[in-house]
Design a protein around this motif. Structure first.
Motif, PDB file in Angstrom:
ATOM      1  N   GLY A   1       3.051 -13.689 -16.293  1.00 28.33           N
ATOM      2  CA  GLY A   1       1.634 -13.760 -15.975  1.00 28.33           C
ATOM      3  C   GLY A   1       1.333 -13.436 -14.521  1.00 28.33           C
ATOM      4  N   ALA A   2       2.335 -13.294 -13.685  1.00 32.80           N
ATOM      5  CA  ALA A   2       2.093 -12.981 -12.270  1.00 32.80           C
ATOM      6  C   ALA A   2       1.919 -11.476 -12.108  1.00 32.80           C
ATOM      7  CB  ALA A   2       3.266 -13.457 -11.418  1.00 32.80           C
ATOM      8  N   ALA A   3       1.120 -11.086 -11.136  1.00 27.57           N
ATOM      9  CA  ALA A   3       0.917  -9.662 -10.860  1.00 27.57           C
ATOM     10  C   ALA A   3       2.185  -9.097 -10.239  1.00 27.57           C
ATOM     11  CB  ALA A   3      -0.258  -9.474  -9.907  1.00 27.57           C
ATOM     12  N   PRO A   4       2.569  -7.865 -10.615  1.00 25.93           N
ATOM     13  CA  PRO A   4       3.763  -7.271 -10.013  1.00 25.93           C
ATOM     14  C   PRO A   4       3.536  -7.015  -8.528  1.00 25.93           C
ATOM     15  CG  PRO A   4       2.627  -5.689 -11.406  1.00 25.93           C
ATOM     16  CD  PRO A   4       1.932  -6.995 -11.583  1.00 25.93           C
ATOM     17  N   ARG A   5       4.581  -7.133  -7.757  1.00 25.38           N
ATOM     18  CA  ARG A   5       4.484  -6.869  -6.325  1.00 25.38           C
ATOM     19  C   ARG A   5       4.586  -5.370  -6.087  1.00 25.38           C
ATOM     20  NH1 ARG A   5       9.034 -11.138  -4.968  1.00 25.38           N
ATOM     21  NH2 ARG A   5       7.937 -12.984  -5.708  1.00 25.38           N
ATOM     22  N   ALA A   6       3.609  -4.841  -5.350  1.00 25.48           N
ATOM     23  CA  ALA A   6       3.649  -3.405  -5.039  1.00 25.48           C
ATOM     24  C   ALA A   6       4.493  -3.208  -3.791  1.00 25.48           C
ATOM     25  CB  ALA A   6       2.239  -2.874  -4.818  1.00 25.48           C
ATOM     26  N   ARG A   7       5.314  -2.188  -3.812  1.00 25.00           N
ATOM     27  CA  ARG A   7       6.121  -1.863  -2.644  1.00 25.00           C
ATOM     28  C   ARG A   7       5.348  -0.918  -1.747  1.00 25.00           C
ATOM     29  NH1 ARG A   7      11.677  -0.615  -5.795  1.00 25.00           N
ATOM     30  NH2 ARG A   7      12.046  -2.712  -6.521  1.00 25.00           N
ATOM     31  N   PRO A   8       5.657  -0.888  -0.434  1.00 29.26           N
ATOM     32  CA  PRO A   8       4.973   0.056   0.446  1.00 29.26           C
ATOM     33  C   PRO A   8       5.236   1.474  -0.033  1.00 29.26           C
ATOM     34  CG  PRO A   8       6.301  -1.500   1.719  1.00 29.26           C
ATOM     35  CD  PRO A   8       6.603  -1.723   0.264  1.00 29.26           C
ATOM     36  N   GLY A   9       4.196   2.317   0.025  1.00 26.83           N
ATOM     37  CA  GLY A   9       4.371   3.709  -0.374  1.00 26.83           C
ATOM     38  C   GLY A   9       3.708   4.020  -1.694  1.00 26.83           C
ATOM     39  N   GLY A  10       3.076   3.050  -2.334  1.00 25.73           N
ATOM     40  CA  GLY A  10       2.322   3.374  -3.539  1.00 25.73           C
ATOM     41  C   GLY A  10       2.948   2.858  -4.802  1.00 25.73           C
ATOM     42  N   TRP A  11       3.316   3.769  -5.681  1.00 24.73           N
ATOM     43  CA  TRP A  11       3.894   3.399  -6.973  1.00 24.73           C
ATOM     44  C   TRP A  11       5.072   2.484  -6.768  1.00 24.73           C
ATOM     45  CZ3 TRP A  11       1.746   4.669 -11.502  1.00 24.73           C
ATOM     46  CH2 TRP A  11       0.887   5.744 -11.535  1.00 24.73           C
ATOM     47  N   ARG A  12       5.215   1.523  -7.677  1.00 25.55           N
ATOM     48  CA  ARG A  12       6.402   0.687  -7.613  1.00 25.55           C
ATOM     49  C   ARG A  12       7.611   1.587  -7.792  1.00 25.55           C
ATOM     50  NH1 ARG A  12       5.493  -2.969 -12.268  1.00 25.55           N
ATOM     51  NH2 ARG A  12       4.007  -1.400 -12.794  1.00 25.55           N
ATOM     52  N   GLY A  13       8.576   1.403  -6.941  1.00 24.80           N
ATOM     53  CA  GLY A  13       9.790   2.205  -7.039  1.00 24.80           C
ATOM     54  C   GLY A  13       9.722   3.468  -6.214  1.00 24.80           C
ATOM     55  N   ALA A  14       8.576   3.775  -5.603  1.00 25.34           N
ATOM     56  CA  ALA A  14       8.485   4.976  -4.778  1.00 25.34           C
ATOM     57  C   ALA A  14       9.238   4.729  -3.477  1.00 25.34           C
ATOM     58  CB  ALA A  14       7.022   5.303  -4.490  1.00 25.34           C
ATOM     59  N   ALA A  15       9.861   5.760  -2.983  1.00 19.08           N
ATOM     60  CA  ALA A  15      10.626   5.628  -1.757  1.00 19.08           C
ATOM     61  C   ALA A  15       9.702   5.693  -0.554  1.00 19.08           C
ATOM     62  CB  ALA A  15      11.655   6.752  -1.667  1.00 19.08           C
ATOM     63  N   GLY A  16       9.888   4.829   0.405  1.00 12.52           N
ATOM     64  CA  GLY A  16       9.222   4.869   1.704  1.00 12.52           C
ATOM     65  C   GLY A  16       7.795   5.344   1.700  1.00 12.52           C
ATOM     66  N   GLY A  17       7.319   5.863   2.833  1.00 12.43           N
ATOM     67  CA  GLY A  17       5.935   6.256   2.993  1.00 12.43           C
ATOM     68  C   GLY A  17       5.569   7.563   2.325  1.00 12.43           C
ATOM     69  N   GLY A  18       6.513   8.359   1.839  1.00 10.47           N
ATOM     70  CA  GLY A  18       6.184   9.661   1.283  1.00 10.47           C
ATOM     71  C   GLY A  18       5.974   9.661  -0.211  1.00 10.47           C
ATOM     72  N   GLY A  19       5.936   8.487  -0.839  1.00 11.36           N
ATOM     73  CA  GLY A  19       5.816   8.407  -2.291  1.00 11.36           C
ATOM     74  C   GLY A  19       4.402   8.633  -2.784  1.00 11.36           C
ATOM     75  N   LEU A  20       4.239   8.581  -4.077  1.00 10.53           N
ATOM     76  CA  LEU A  20       2.930   8.731  -4.687  1.00 10.53           C
ATOM     77  C   LEU A  20       2.129   7.462  -4.516  1.00 10.53           C
ATOM     78  CD1 LEU A  20       3.965  10.434  -8.039  1.00 10.53           C
ATOM     79  CD2 LEU A  20       3.019  11.520  -6.012  1.00 10.53           C
ATOM     80  N   VAL A  21       0.833   7.609  -4.442  1.00  9.42           N
ATOM     81  CA  VAL A  21      -0.048   6.462  -4.327  1.00  9.42           C
ATOM     82  C   VAL A  21      -0.983   6.477  -5.521  1.00  9.42           C
ATOM     83  CG1 VAL A  21      -1.809   5.348  -2.917  1.00  9.42           C
ATOM     84  CG2 VAL A  21       0.072   6.553  -1.821  1.00  9.42           C
ATOM     85  N   ALA A  22      -1.112   5.361  -6.199  1.00 10.33           N
ATOM     86  CA  ALA A  22      -1.994   5.264  -7.361  1.00 10.33           C
ATOM     87  C   ALA A  22      -3.321   4.677  -6.924  1.00 10.33           C
ATOM     88  CB  ALA A  22      -1.357   4.389  -8.425  1.00 10.33           C
ATOM     89  N   TYR A  23      -4.418   5.364  -7.259  1.00  5.43           N
ATOM     90  CA  TYR A  23      -5.757   4.875  -6.965  1.00  5.43           C
ATOM     91  C   TYR A  23      -6.512   4.684  -8.273  1.00  5.43           C
ATOM     92  CZ  TYR A  23      -5.050   6.320  -2.124  1.00  5.43           C
ATOM     93  OH  TYR A  23      -4.576   6.457  -0.854  1.00  5.43           O
ATOM     94  N   PRO A  24      -7.349   3.670  -8.338  1.00  8.17           N
ATOM     95  CA  PRO A  24      -8.228   3.531  -9.503  1.00  8.17           C
ATOM     96  C   PRO A  24      -9.199   4.717  -9.537  1.00  8.17           C
ATOM     97  CG  PRO A  24      -8.219   1.517  -8.174  1.00  8.17           C
ATOM     98  CD  PRO A  24      -7.479   2.561  -7.406  1.00  8.17           C
ATOM     99  N   ARG A  25      -9.671   5.067 -10.725  1.00  7.51           N
ATOM    100  CA  ARG A  25     -10.545   6.231 -10.874  1.00  7.51           C
ATOM    101  C   ARG A  25     -11.759   6.184  -9.967  1.00  7.51           C
ATOM    102  NH1 ARG A  25     -10.883   7.619 -17.286  1.00  7.51           N
ATOM    103  NH2 ARG A  25      -8.721   8.247 -17.457  1.00  7.51           N
ATOM    104  N   LEU A  26     -12.422   5.040  -9.902  1.00 10.70           N
ATOM    105  CA  LEU A  26     -13.631   4.936  -9.095  1.00 10.70           C
ATOM    106  C   LEU A  26     -13.327   5.171  -7.622  1.00 10.70           C
ATOM    107  CD1 LEU A  26     -16.635   4.429  -8.930  1.00 10.70           C
ATOM    108  CD2 LEU A  26     -16.160   1.990  -8.754  1.00 10.70           C
ATOM    109  N   LYS A  27     -12.240   4.597  -7.136  1.00 10.80           N
ATOM    110  CA  LYS A  27     -11.870   4.792  -5.730  1.00 10.80           C
ATOM    111  C   LYS A  27     -11.538   6.258  -5.467  1.00 10.80           C
ATOM    112  CE  LYS A  27      -9.114   3.198  -1.937  1.00 10.80           C
ATOM    113  NZ  LYS A  27      -8.329   2.137  -1.372  1.00 10.80           N
ATOM    114  N   LEU A  28     -10.825   6.915  -6.381  1.00 10.27           N
ATOM    115  CA  LEU A  28     -10.498   8.327  -6.228  1.00 10.27           C
ATOM    116  C   LEU A  28     -11.768   9.164  -6.200  1.00 10.27           C
ATOM    117  CD1 LEU A  28      -8.356  10.529  -6.036  1.00 10.27           C
ATOM    118  CD2 LEU A  28      -8.282  10.574  -8.525  1.00 10.27           C
ATOM    119  N   LYS A  29     -12.705   8.852  -7.075  1.00  9.27           N
ATOM    120  CA  LYS A  29     -13.976   9.575  -7.117  1.00  9.27           C
ATOM    121  C   LYS A  29     -14.721   9.443  -5.783  1.00  9.27           C
ATOM    122  CE  LYS A  29     -18.240   9.736  -9.823  1.00  9.27           C
ATOM    123  NZ  LYS A  29     -18.956   9.145 -10.951  1.00  9.27           N
ATOM    124  N   ILE A  30     -14.744   8.233  -5.245  1.00 10.99           N
ATOM    125  CA  ILE A  30     -15.427   7.993  -3.971  1.00 10.99           C
ATOM    126  C   ILE A  30     -14.713   8.715  -2.834  1.00 10.99           C
ATOM    127  CG2 ILE A  30     -15.973   6.198  -2.272  1.00 10.99           C
ATOM    128  CD1 ILE A  30     -16.467   4.330  -4.730  1.00 10.99           C
TER     129      ILE A  30
END
Length: 155
Positions: free
Chosen positions: A104-133
């Motif tokens: 029931g706990a929220a997963p911890r996001a790692r720095p760099g976006g997607w969980r499991g992404a390496a360092g600062g150059g990884g992919l970043v996931a944005y919600p649709r509304l935020k991406l639109k804005i």
């Protein structure tokens, strides 16, 4: 008459009479038009010297805009599938040790976006509304109005 990006571009140069010749000679996209030289203008049929100069100047501006622009690339993909469930009948905390999230706990996001992404150059996931804005704000900052030529086609 064709209505595409090249036609709109030529219309802004006040040279729409060449649009059909451009398209007939394979210049149906601005990326292709960036490669235009004197032999190409001969093949297209642009003989008037000041028309040629206007086109060369516009091609130079297209190339400069490419060099100045920082690319913004994004994909609209579904979120990654959830991880497979642990062994049946065992508590995830006991099975995986202290790093496993509680039920029931929220997963911890790692720095760099997607969980499991390496360092600062990884992919970043944005919600649709935020991406639109974010896209809307970037277009406004760059002075781009998608409802006006050359970005729109009137039907």
């Amino acid at each position: 008459m064709c209505t595409n990006i090249v036609y709109e571009w030529l219309k802004t140069l006040q040279l729409p009479q060449y649009a059909e010749s451009f398209v007939d000679n394979g210049y149906d996209d601005l990326e292709v038009c960036k490669q235009i030289g004197d032999p190409d203008l001969d093949a297209i049929g642009v003989a008037v010297p000041h028309h040629r100069r206007r086109i060369h100047e516009a091609v130079r501006r297209l190339k400069e805009a490419d060099e100045k622009a920082a690319g913004l690339y994004f994909t609209l993909e579904p979120p990654p599938p959830p991880p497979p469930p642990g062994p049946a009948g065992r508590c995830p905390r006991r099975a995986g040790g202290p790093e496993e999230p509680r039920r029931g706990a929220a997963p911890r996001a790692r720095p760099g976006g997607w969980r499991g992404a390496a360092g600062g150059g990884g992919l970043v996931a944005y919600p649709r509304l935020k991406l639109k804005i974010m896209i809307r704000d970037k277009l406004i900052r760059d002075g781009i109005n998608l409802s006006k030529p050359p970005y729109s086609n009137k039907v």
